[in-house]
Design a protein around this motif. Sequence first.
Motif, PDB file in Angstrom:
ATOM      1  N   ARG A 127     -24.496  17.073  17.780  1.00 39.62           N
ATOM      2  CA  ARG A 127     -24.928  15.762  17.671  1.00 39.62           C
ATOM      3  C   ARG A 127     -25.901  15.537  16.772  1.00 39.62           C
ATOM      4  O   ARG A 127     -26.887  16.406  16.736  1.00 39.62           O
ATOM      5  CB  ARG A 127     -25.365  15.098  19.023  1.00 39.62           C
ATOM      6  CG  ARG A 127     -26.584  15.619  19.854  1.00 39.62           C
ATOM      7  CD  ARG A 127     -26.827  14.980  20.989  1.00 39.62           C
ATOM      8  NE  ARG A 127     -28.001  15.619  21.401  1.00 39.62           N
ATOM      9  CZ  ARG A 127     -28.324  15.733  22.812  1.00 39.62           C
ATOM     10  NH1 ARG A 127     -27.383  15.423  23.724  1.00 39.62           N
ATOM     11  NH2 ARG A 127     -29.500  16.049  22.978  1.00 39.62           N
ATOM     12  N   PRO A 128     -26.145  14.403  16.039  1.00 39.71           N
ATOM     13  CA  PRO A 128     -27.243  14.257  15.253  1.00 39.71           C
ATOM     14  C   PRO A 128     -28.542  13.866  15.982  1.00 39.71           C
ATOM     15  O   PRO A 128     -28.454  13.040  17.016  1.00 39.71           O
ATOM     16  CB  PRO A 128     -26.694  13.075  14.062  1.00 39.71           C
ATOM     17  CG  PRO A 128     -25.780  12.261  15.093  1.00 39.71           C
ATOM     18  CD  PRO A 128     -25.040  13.384  16.037  1.00 39.71           C
ATOM     19  N   ILE A 129     -29.434  14.411  15.633  1.00 41.64           N
ATOM     20  CA  ILE A 129     -30.826  14.256  16.449  1.00 41.64           C
ATOM     21  C   ILE A 129     -31.930  13.648  15.575  1.00 41.64           C
ATOM     22  O   ILE A 129     -32.697  12.846  15.979  1.00 41.64           O
ATOM     23  CB  ILE A 129     -31.342  15.240  16.993  1.00 41.64           C
ATOM     24  CG1 ILE A 129     -31.726  16.538  16.090  1.00 41.64           C
ATOM     25  CG2 ILE A 129     -30.498  15.889  18.158  1.00 41.64           C
ATOM     26  CD1 ILE A 129     -32.496  17.392  16.677  1.00 41.64           C
ATOM     27  N   GLU A 130     -31.633  13.754  14.030  1.00 46.09           N
ATOM     28  CA  GLU A 130     -32.697  13.070  13.263  1.00 46.09           C
ATOM     29  C   GLU A 130     -32.244  12.877  11.821  1.00 46.09           C
ATOM     30  O   GLU A 130     -31.487  13.567  11.447  1.00 46.09           O
ATOM     31  CB  GLU A 130     -33.800  14.025  13.035  1.00 46.09           C
ATOM     32  CG  GLU A 130     -35.049  13.691  12.319  1.00 46.09           C
ATOM     33  CD  GLU A 130     -36.379  14.698  12.151  1.00 46.09           C
ATOM     34  OE1 GLU A 130     -37.105  14.639  11.450  1.00 46.09           O
ATOM     35  OE2 GLU A 130     -36.335  15.307  13.170  1.00 46.09           O
ATOM     36  N   LYS A 131     -32.655  11.900  11.243  1.00 43.62           N
ATOM     37  CA  LYS A 131     -32.032  11.710   9.768  1.00 43.62           C
ATOM     38  C   LYS A 131     -33.414  11.579   8.995  1.00 43.62           C
ATOM     39  O   LYS A 131     -34.593  11.157   9.291  1.00 43.62           O
ATOM     40  CB  LYS A 131     -31.742  10.048   9.614  1.00 43.62           C
ATOM     41  CG  LYS A 131     -31.194   9.868   8.190  1.00 43.62           C
ATOM     42  CD  LYS A 131     -30.530   8.213   8.087  1.00 43.62           C
ATOM     43  CE  LYS A 131     -30.133   8.122   6.741  1.00 43.62           C
ATOM     44  NZ  LYS A 131     -29.491   6.881   6.608  1.00 43.62           N
ATOM     45  N   THR A 132     -33.309  12.528   8.034  1.00 49.32           N
ATOM     46  CA  THR A 132     -34.561  12.839   7.177  1.00 49.32           C
ATOM     47  C   THR A 132     -34.798  11.925   6.204  1.00 49.32           C
ATOM     48  O   THR A 132     -33.931  10.935   5.973  1.00 49.32           O
ATOM     49  CB  THR A 132     -34.649  14.069   6.292  1.00 49.32           C
ATOM     50  OG1 THR A 132     -33.326  14.013   5.375  1.00 49.32           O
ATOM     51  CG2 THR A 132     -34.199  15.302   7.384  1.00 49.32           C
ATOM     52  N   GLU A 149     -27.849  19.331  16.469  1.00 50.84           N
ATOM     53  CA  GLU A 149     -28.162  20.336  17.674  1.00 50.84           C
ATOM     54  C   GLU A 149     -27.157  20.396  18.396  1.00 50.84           C
ATOM     55  O   GLU A 149     -26.106  19.415  18.628  1.00 50.84           O
ATOM     56  CB  GLU A 149     -29.635  19.985  18.343  1.00 50.84           C
ATOM     57  CG  GLU A 149     -29.410  18.658  19.238  1.00 50.84           C
ATOM     58  CD  GLU A 149     -30.497  18.614  20.534  1.00 50.84           C
ATOM     59  OE1 GLU A 149     -31.382  19.490  20.374  1.00 50.84           O
ATOM     60  OE2 GLU A 149     -30.254  17.442  21.135  1.00 50.84           O
ATOM     61  N   ASP A 179     -31.910  11.173   3.590  1.00 50.42           N
ATOM     62  CA  ASP A 179     -30.705  10.900   3.998  1.00 50.42           C
ATOM     63  C   ASP A 179     -29.738  12.200   4.212  1.00 50.42           C
ATOM     64  O   ASP A 179     -28.511  12.140   4.238  1.00 50.42           O
ATOM     65  CB  ASP A 179     -30.031  10.002   3.013  1.00 50.42           C
ATOM     66  CG  ASP A 179     -30.334   8.738   2.938  1.00 50.42           C
ATOM     67  OD1 ASP A 179     -30.934   8.359   3.793  1.00 50.42           O
ATOM     68  OD2 ASP A 179     -30.147   7.984   1.923  1.00 50.42           O
ATOM     69  N   TYR A 220     -29.061  14.915   7.738  1.00 46.62           N
ATOM     70  CA  TYR A 220     -29.277  14.793   9.242  1.00 46.62           C
ATOM     71  C   TYR A 220     -29.487  16.168   9.771  1.00 46.62           C
ATOM     72  O   TYR A 220     -28.941  17.296   9.052  1.00 46.62           O
ATOM     73  CB  TYR A 220     -27.728  14.081   9.833  1.00 46.62           C
ATOM     74  CG  TYR A 220     -27.509  12.619   9.560  1.00 46.62           C
ATOM     75  CD1 TYR A 220     -28.082  11.848  10.461  1.00 46.62           C
ATOM     76  CD2 TYR A 220     -26.955  12.168   8.238  1.00 46.62           C
ATOM     77  CE1 TYR A 220     -27.915  10.540  10.180  1.00 46.62           C
ATOM     78  CE2 TYR A 220     -26.953  10.725   8.064  1.00 46.62           C
ATOM     79  CZ  TYR A 220     -27.148  10.159   9.008  1.00 46.62           C
ATOM     80  OH  TYR A 220     -27.183   8.638   8.767  1.00 46.62           O
ATOM     81  N   ILE A 221     -30.139  16.075  10.784  1.00 49.80           N
ATOM     82  CA  ILE A 221     -30.304  17.376  11.621  1.00 49.80           C
ATOM     83  C   ILE A 221     -29.611  17.333  12.739  1.00 49.80           C
ATOM     84  O   ILE A 221     -29.625  16.366  13.514  1.00 49.80           O
ATOM     85  CB  ILE A 221     -32.118  17.666  11.884  1.00 49.80           C
ATOM     86  CG1 ILE A 221     -32.497  17.664  10.697  1.00 49.80           C
ATOM     87  CG2 ILE A 221     -32.255  18.933  12.885  1.00 49.80           C
ATOM     88  CD1 ILE A 221     -34.173  17.648  10.640  1.00 49.80           C
TER      89      ILE A 221
END
Length: 70
Positions: free
Chosen positions: A20-25, A33, A28, A30-31
């Motif tokens: 699942r995406p946990i952060e957008k830098t 986990e 643009d 995505y991080i």
Amino acid sequence: YLGQVDSNGNIINASATPMRPIEKTADDFYIFEDPQCRSNQSGLHGYTIRIIPSHPDLTTTFLPGLIYWA
């Protein structure tokens, strides 16, 4: 895709779980986990990541050229 590693370096008894995406830098990206990525067994373990397209308008997620393994 996570599982034990046999003597030839192959992943066996593997399981696949969605990330699942946990952060957008800021640029643009995505991080992601996988909170389920753990094992209750000892020994050698291996993992690989498969990236597949996901969008409500897609008729199938299997699109050659858009699936990547890392």
